[in-house]
Write an enzyme that holds these catalytic residues in place. Sequence first.
Site, PDB file in Angstrom:
ATOM      1  N   THR A   1      -2.730   6.202  -4.235  1.00 48.48           N
ATOM      2  CA  THR A   1      -3.545   5.676  -3.130  1.00 48.48           C
ATOM      3  C   THR A   1      -4.678   6.633  -2.824  1.00 48.48           C
ATOM      4  O   THR A   1      -4.499   7.855  -2.903  1.00 48.48           O
ATOM      5  CB  THR A   1      -2.719   5.407  -1.851  1.00 48.48           C
ATOM      6  OG1 THR A   1      -3.617   4.954  -0.815  1.00 48.48           O
ATOM      7  CG2 THR A   1      -1.951   6.616  -1.354  1.00 48.48           C
TER       8      THR A   1
ATOM      9  N   ALA B   1       0.273   7.105 -13.046  1.00 51.02           N
ATOM     10  CA  ALA B   1       1.567   6.843 -12.408  1.00 51.02           C
ATOM     11  C   ALA B   1       2.624   6.428 -13.422  1.00 51.02           C
ATOM     12  O   ALA B   1       3.764   6.906 -13.379  1.00 51.02           O
ATOM     13  CB  ALA B   1       1.399   5.750 -11.351  1.00 51.02           C
TER      14      ALA B   1
ATOM     15  N   ASN C   1      -1.612  11.196  -8.549  1.00 48.56           N
ATOM     16  CA  ASN C   1      -2.903  10.502  -8.514  1.00 48.56           C
ATOM     17  C   ASN C   1      -3.772  11.045  -9.650  1.00 48.56           C
ATOM     18  O   ASN C   1      -3.578  12.176 -10.098  1.00 48.56           O
ATOM     19  CB  ASN C   1      -3.608  10.729  -7.164  1.00 48.56           C
ATOM     20  CG  ASN C   1      -4.659   9.667  -6.872  1.00 48.56           C
ATOM     21  OD1 ASN C   1      -5.582   9.466  -7.655  1.00 48.56           O
ATOM     22  ND2 ASN C   1      -4.530   8.985  -5.739  1.00 48.56           N
TER      23      ASN C   1
ATOM     24  N   HIS D   1       0.559  -4.587   3.702  1.00 52.39           N
ATOM     25  CA  HIS D   1      -0.665  -5.394   3.775  1.00 52.39           C
ATOM     26  C   HIS D   1      -0.469  -6.843   3.362  1.00 52.39           C
ATOM     27  O   HIS D   1      -1.445  -7.536   3.075  1.00 52.39           O
ATOM     28  CB  HIS D   1      -1.778  -4.734   2.935  1.00 52.39           C
ATOM     29  CG  HIS D   1      -2.252  -3.423   3.513  1.00 52.39           C
ATOM     30  ND1 HIS D   1      -2.936  -2.467   2.775  1.00 52.39           N
ATOM     31  CD2 HIS D   1      -2.139  -2.905   4.763  1.00 52.39           C
ATOM     32  CE1 HIS D   1      -3.217  -1.432   3.553  1.00 52.39           C
ATOM     33  NE2 HIS D   1      -2.740  -1.665   4.759  1.00 52.39           N
TER      34      HIS D   1
ATOM     35  N   VAL E   1      -0.587  -5.786  -2.454  1.00 52.71           N
ATOM     36  CA  VAL E   1      -0.277  -7.190  -2.147  1.00 52.71           C
ATOM     37  C   VAL E   1       0.067  -7.938  -3.433  1.00 52.71           C
ATOM     38  O   VAL E   1       0.148  -9.163  -3.434  1.00 52.71           O
ATOM     39  CB  VAL E   1      -1.467  -7.872  -1.425  1.00 52.71           C
ATOM     40  CG1 VAL E   1      -1.733  -7.234  -0.071  1.00 52.71           C
ATOM     41  CG2 VAL E   1      -2.736  -7.832  -2.282  1.00 52.71           C
ATOM     42  N   ASP E   2       0.288  -7.186  -4.528  1.00 51.82           N
ATOM     43  CA  ASP E   2       0.491  -7.829  -5.832  1.00 51.82           C
ATOM     44  C   ASP E   2       1.933  -8.232  -6.109  1.00 51.82           C
ATOM     45  O   ASP E   2       2.217  -8.926  -7.093  1.00 51.82           O
ATOM     46  CB  ASP E   2      -0.025  -6.918  -6.965  1.00 51.82           C
ATOM     47  CG  ASP E   2       0.603  -5.520  -6.943  1.00 51.82           C
ATOM     48  OD1 ASP E   2       1.780  -5.371  -6.532  1.00 51.82           O
ATOM     49  OD2 ASP E   2      -0.087  -4.559  -7.363  1.00 51.82           O
TER      50      ASP E   2
HETATM   51  C1  BJW Z   1      -4.254   6.085 -10.025  1.00 51.91           C
HETATM   52  C2  BJW Z   1      -4.260   5.366 -11.213  1.00 51.91           C
HETATM   53  C3  BJW Z   1      -3.162   5.548 -12.068  1.00 51.91           C
HETATM   54  C4  BJW Z   1      -6.040   4.826 -10.127  1.00 51.91           C
HETATM   55  N1  BJW Z   1      -2.181   6.379 -11.714  1.00 51.91           N
HETATM   56  N2  BJW Z   1      -3.272   6.929  -9.710  1.00 51.91           N
HETATM   57  C5  BJW Z   1      -8.643   5.384  11.814  1.00 51.91           C
HETATM   58  C6  BJW Z   1      -9.732   6.061  11.312  1.00 51.91           C
HETATM   59  C7  BJW Z   1     -10.749   5.382  10.618  1.00 51.91           C
HETATM   60  C8  BJW Z   1     -10.694   4.017  10.438  1.00 51.91           C
HETATM   61  C9  BJW Z   1      -9.609   3.335  10.939  1.00 51.91           C
HETATM   62  C10 BJW Z   1      -8.604   4.007  11.608  1.00 51.91           C
HETATM   63  N3  BJW Z   1      -7.654   3.103  11.972  1.00 51.91           N
HETATM   64  C11 BJW Z   1      -8.042   1.887  11.540  1.00 51.91           C
HETATM   65  C12 BJW Z   1      -9.230   1.998  10.916  1.00 51.91           C
HETATM   66  C13 BJW Z   1     -10.010   0.893  10.324  1.00 51.91           C
HETATM   67  C14 BJW Z   1      -9.526   0.454   8.966  1.00 51.91           C
HETATM   68  C15 BJW Z   1      -9.660   1.617   8.000  1.00 51.91           C
HETATM   69  O1  BJW Z   1      -8.714   2.274   7.625  1.00 51.91           O
HETATM   70  N4  BJW Z   1     -10.874   1.860   7.538  1.00 51.91           N
HETATM   71  C16 BJW Z   1     -11.149   2.953   6.607  1.00 51.91           C
HETATM   72  C17 BJW Z   1     -11.438   2.378   5.198  1.00 51.91           C
HETATM   73  C18 BJW Z   1     -12.303   3.733   7.139  1.00 51.91           C
HETATM   74  N5  BJW Z   1      -8.160  -0.028   9.034  1.00 51.91           N
HETATM   75  C19 BJW Z   1      -7.886  -1.271   9.415  1.00 51.91           C
HETATM   76  O2  BJW Z   1      -8.771  -2.034   9.768  1.00 51.91           O
HETATM   77  C20 BJW Z   1      -6.437  -1.716   9.445  1.00 51.91           C
HETATM   78  N6  BJW Z   1      -6.169  -2.357  10.691  1.00 51.91           N
HETATM   79  C21 BJW Z   1      -6.027  -1.700  11.823  1.00 51.91           C
HETATM   80  O3  BJW Z   1      -6.004  -0.502  11.882  1.00 51.91           O
HETATM   81  O4  BJW Z   1      -5.922  -2.509  12.911  1.00 51.91           O
HETATM   82  C22 BJW Z   1      -5.841  -1.909  14.200  1.00 51.91           C
HETATM   83  C23 BJW Z   1      -5.630  -3.017  15.198  1.00 51.91           C
HETATM   84  C24 BJW Z   1      -4.615  -2.888  16.118  1.00 51.91           C
HETATM   85  C25 BJW Z   1      -4.404  -3.907  17.055  1.00 51.91           C
HETATM   86  C26 BJW Z   1      -5.205  -5.035  17.041  1.00 51.91           C
HETATM   87  C27 BJW Z   1      -6.222  -5.170  16.110  1.00 51.91           C
HETATM   88  C28 BJW Z   1      -6.430  -4.156  15.183  1.00 51.91           C
HETATM   89  C29 BJW Z   1      -6.158  -2.747   8.377  1.00 51.91           C
HETATM   90  C30 BJW Z   1      -6.336  -2.226   6.997  1.00 51.91           C
HETATM   91  C31 BJW Z   1      -6.139  -3.354   6.003  1.00 51.91           C
HETATM   92  C32 BJW Z   1      -6.469  -2.945   4.587  1.00 51.91           C
HETATM   93  N7  BJW Z   1      -6.518  -4.103   3.775  1.00 51.91           N
HETATM   94  C33 BJW Z   1      -6.782  -3.985   2.356  1.00 51.91           C
HETATM   95  C34 BJW Z   1      -6.946  -5.387   1.776  1.00 51.91           C
HETATM   96  C35 BJW Z   1      -5.591  -6.097   1.716  1.00 51.91           C
HETATM   97  C36 BJW Z   1      -5.731  -7.477   1.190  1.00 51.91           C
HETATM   98  C37 BJW Z   1      -6.255  -7.524  -0.226  1.00 51.91           C
HETATM   99  O5  BJW Z   1      -5.713  -6.880  -1.134  1.00 51.91           O
HETATM  100  O6  BJW Z   1      -7.231  -8.221  -0.436  1.00 51.91           O
HETATM  101  O7  BJW Z   1      -5.699  -3.285   1.717  1.00 51.91           O
HETATM  102  S1  BJW Z   1      -8.205  -2.974   1.977  1.00 51.91           S
HETATM  103  C38 BJW Z   1      -7.530  -2.262   0.528  1.00 51.91           C
HETATM  104  O8  BJW Z   1      -7.370  -0.837   0.732  1.00 51.91           O
HETATM  105  C39 BJW Z   1      -6.102  -2.832   0.398  1.00 51.91           C
HETATM  106  C40 BJW Z   1      -5.338  -1.624  -0.030  1.00 51.91           C
HETATM  107  O9  BJW Z   1      -3.945  -1.825   0.221  1.00 51.91           O
HETATM  108  C41 BJW Z   1      -5.955  -0.521   0.773  1.00 51.91           C
HETATM  109  C42 BJW Z   1      -5.724   0.848   0.225  1.00 51.91           C
HETATM  110  O10 BJW Z   1      -6.277   0.992  -1.033  1.00 51.91           O
HETATM  111  P1  BJW Z   1      -5.573   1.951  -2.080  1.00 51.91           P
HETATM  112  O11 BJW Z   1      -4.233   1.430  -2.424  1.00 51.91           O
HETATM  113  O12 BJW Z   1      -5.624   3.332  -1.615  1.00 51.91           O
HETATM  114  O13 BJW Z   1      -6.480   1.693  -3.384  1.00 51.91           O
HETATM  115  P2  BJW Z   1      -7.827   2.433  -3.847  1.00 51.91           P
HETATM  116  O14 BJW Z   1      -8.463   1.580  -4.870  1.00 51.91           O
HETATM  117  O15 BJW Z   1      -8.646   2.840  -2.699  1.00 51.91           O
HETATM  118  O16 BJW Z   1      -7.316   3.787  -4.513  1.00 51.91           O
HETATM  119  C43 BJW Z   1      -6.589   3.800  -5.724  1.00 51.91           C
HETATM  120  C44 BJW Z   1      -6.134   5.232  -5.979  1.00 51.91           C
HETATM  121  O17 BJW Z   1      -5.325   5.244  -7.136  1.00 51.91           O
HETATM  122  C45 BJW Z   1      -7.300   6.220  -6.240  1.00 51.91           C
HETATM  123  O18 BJW Z   1      -7.051   7.413  -5.508  1.00 51.91           O
HETATM  124  C46 BJW Z   1      -7.208   6.482  -7.763  1.00 51.91           C
HETATM  125  O19 BJW Z   1      -7.581   7.820  -8.093  1.00 51.91           O
HETATM  126  C47 BJW Z   1      -5.740   6.273  -8.023  1.00 51.91           C
HETATM  127  N8  BJW Z   1      -5.414   5.783  -9.363  1.00 51.91           N
HETATM  128  N9  BJW Z   1      -5.428   4.631 -11.269  1.00 51.91           N
HETATM  129  C48 BJW Z   1      -2.300   7.085 -10.545  1.00 51.91           C
HETATM  130  N10 BJW Z   1      -3.109   4.902 -13.274  1.00 51.91           N
END
Ligand code: BJW
Length: 251
Positions: free
Chosen positions: A199, A242, A224, A126, A108-109
């Site tokens: 991710t 990255a 990653n 997102h 979201v950046d």
């Molecule tokens: C490097 C590095 C470098 C570091 N070089 N690499 C199915 C199964 C289980 C659960 C669910 C499912 N379906 C839905 C869910 C629930 C939930 C979910 O997924 N939960 C799990 C956590 C268990 N999902 C939801 O609720 C979603 N909604 C939904 O499904 O709604 C259904 C619905 C339908 C109809 C009506 C109503 C509902 C919504 C998900 C929203 C996520 N939002 C966030 C916040 C956004 C706003 C904000 O920023 O404040 O999004 S949470 C946060 O996580 C953010 C990110 O985009 C997202 C992913 O994170 P990301 O990018 O992977 O970051 P990190 O920190 O986790 O990882 C970084 C990685 O980089 C690591 O691997 C490092 O190793 C690596 N790294 N430095 C290369 N230099």
Amino acid sequence: MNASVSPHDIQTARRSLDSAATVIVLTGAGISADSGVPTFRGRGGLWKNHRPEELATPAAFARDPRLVWEWYGWRRALVAACRPNEAHLALARWAADRSGVHLITQNVDGLHVAAARDAGTVLELHGSLFRTRCPGCGATRESRESIDASSESTLPRCDRCGDTLRPDVVWFGEPLDSHVLGRSFELAEQTEACLVVGTSGVVQPAASIASVAARAGAALVEVNLEPTPITTSANVSLRGRAAEIVPSLVG
Ligand code: BJW
Ligand code: ZN
């Protein structure tokens, strides 16, 4: 080049990406880590002892909008001072210089859009830190001003209906924009290659974009620092930063 990545793996990954007529690039917080944006999980993922999962929810906003806005205000100020890094820039050049490349980000950046020559080529799953949405009337608008979260009465308000605005981002339990998500899965079904960068692959439905592409026969390349649930489906997994690896794949 990063010591843990072999030139052979880079070459194999590069060949898969170069020979594909269509490529989707799915990115997460790790791609922006090299710009100074904190990731969500792992070290640095905490803010004042709160986990992102506790604050990025509609329930948290209903309970304490001041606290949630304090977090977003802090993040907006931090990200506003960050610039796209070599990975964002290399991907933007690549997408502009060859056809069939689509960037899909969970971030979201706004750093992909800032790097892009054509902002319309980036699908933001997102939402955006720099947009607000009114829970009352649904109005959205660009918003870059600093946030005064000293009390509930100083939080940003809707000039149409007076409701307290919220960040226009997707919180846990909320649906993603159906057009953006639908287009992303459509691209995943059709793509010949998928590059996944920085991710954790644990947040759905975004993470499924990579598995849908792999199941549909796309070559999967992952960049990653560490293994993720996506690694087992990857044809090539490159361990490292990255900003260092991505330019060597798409430059
Ligand atoms: C490097 C590095 C470098 C570091 N070089 N690499 C199915 C199964 C289980 C659960 C669910 C499912 N379906 C839905 C869910 C629930 C939930 C979910 O997924 N939960 C799990 C956590 C268990 N999902 C939801 O609720 C979603 N909604 C939904 O499904 O709604 C259904 C619905 C339908 C109809 C009506 C109503 C509902 C919504 C998900 C929203 C996520 N939002 C966030 C916040 C956004 C706003 C904000 O920023 O404040 O999004 S949470 C946060 O996580 C953010 C990110 O985009 C997202 C992913 O994170 P990301 O990018 O992977 O970051 P990190 O920190 O986790 O990882 C970084 C990685 O980089 C690591 O691997 C490092 O190793 C690596 N790294 N430095 C290369 N230099
Ligand atoms: Zn309103």
